[in-house]
Design a protein around this motif. Sequence first.
Motif, mmCIF file in Angstrom:
data_model
loop_
_atom_site.group_PDB
_atom_site.id
_atom_site.type_symbol
_atom_site.label_atom_id
_atom_site.label_comp_id
_atom_site.label_asym_id
_atom_site.label_seq_id
_atom_site.Cartn_x
_atom_site.Cartn_y
_atom_site.Cartn_z
ATOM 1 N N MET A 159 0.716 -1.126 -0.025
ATOM 2 C CA MET A 159 0.073 -0.093 -0.012
ATOM 3 C C MET A 159 0.862 1.193 -0.118
ATOM 4 O O MET A 159 2.001 1.368 0.649
ATOM 5 N N LYS A 160 0.447 2.159 -0.714
ATOM 6 C CA LYS A 160 1.225 3.508 -0.710
ATOM 7 C C LYS A 160 0.366 4.761 -0.558
ATOM 8 O O LYS A 160 -0.810 4.634 -1.088
ATOM 9 N N ILE A 161 0.696 5.330 0.583
ATOM 10 C CA ILE A 161 0.121 6.663 0.611
ATOM 11 C C ILE A 161 0.711 7.802 0.512
ATOM 12 O O ILE A 161 1.845 8.071 0.833
ATOM 13 N N ASN A 162 0.221 8.981 -0.324
ATOM 14 C CA ASN A 162 0.850 10.224 -0.580
ATOM 15 C C ASN A 162 0.276 11.274 0.208
ATOM 16 O O ASN A 162 -0.916 11.170 -0.010
ATOM 17 N N ILE A 163 0.963 12.053 0.882
ATOM 18 C CA ILE A 163 0.321 13.122 1.453
ATOM 19 C C ILE A 163 1.047 14.404 1.067
ATOM 20 O O ILE A 163 2.306 14.574 1.001
ATOM 21 N N GLU A 164 0.182 15.558 0.745
ATOM 22 C CA GLU A 164 1.040 16.701 0.166
ATOM 23 C C GLU A 164 0.509 17.684 1.112
ATOM 24 O O GLU A 164 -0.741 18.080 1.661
ATOM 25 N N ILE A 165 1.621 18.609 1.654
ATOM 26 C CA ILE A 165 1.359 19.721 2.440
ATOM 27 C C ILE A 165 1.998 20.925 1.713
ATOM 28 O O ILE A 165 3.007 20.893 1.279
ATOM 29 N N GLU A 166 0.994 21.875 1.740
ATOM 30 C CA GLU A 166 1.411 23.329 1.289
ATOM 31 C C GLU A 166 1.767 24.301 2.212
ATOM 32 O O GLU A 166 1.057 24.350 3.405
ATOM 33 N N CYS A 167 3.036 24.567 2.464
ATOM 34 C CA CYS A 167 3.524 25.391 3.293
ATOM 35 C C CYS A 167 4.703 26.142 2.691
ATOM 36 O O CYS A 167 5.262 25.678 1.808
#
Length: 84
Positions: free
Chosen positions: A1-9
């Motif tokens: 399983m692969k999870i991608n999390i994108e955070i804008e900062c």
Amino acid sequence: MKINIEIECTPEEARSFMGLPDVSVANNVYVENIAKAMQGISNPDQLQQYASALAPMGQVGLKLFQSFVEGGMKAAQGGSKPSE
């Protein structure tokens, strides 16, 4: 399983979130000193000599930074795939 999390900062927000120190003052001093040293350079050999003398850890730091940049460029171009 692969999870991608994108955070804008911003870089400052990321540094604070990760608990890293703010080195902007030291960076400004470093960049200012390099800019002063680079004034009046007339050929690439002089530039190399000044850069290696001013770089953190001298020539070793310069080579490390160069390999870091080259690795980032290869990864950005998809060069991290194994060659056949």
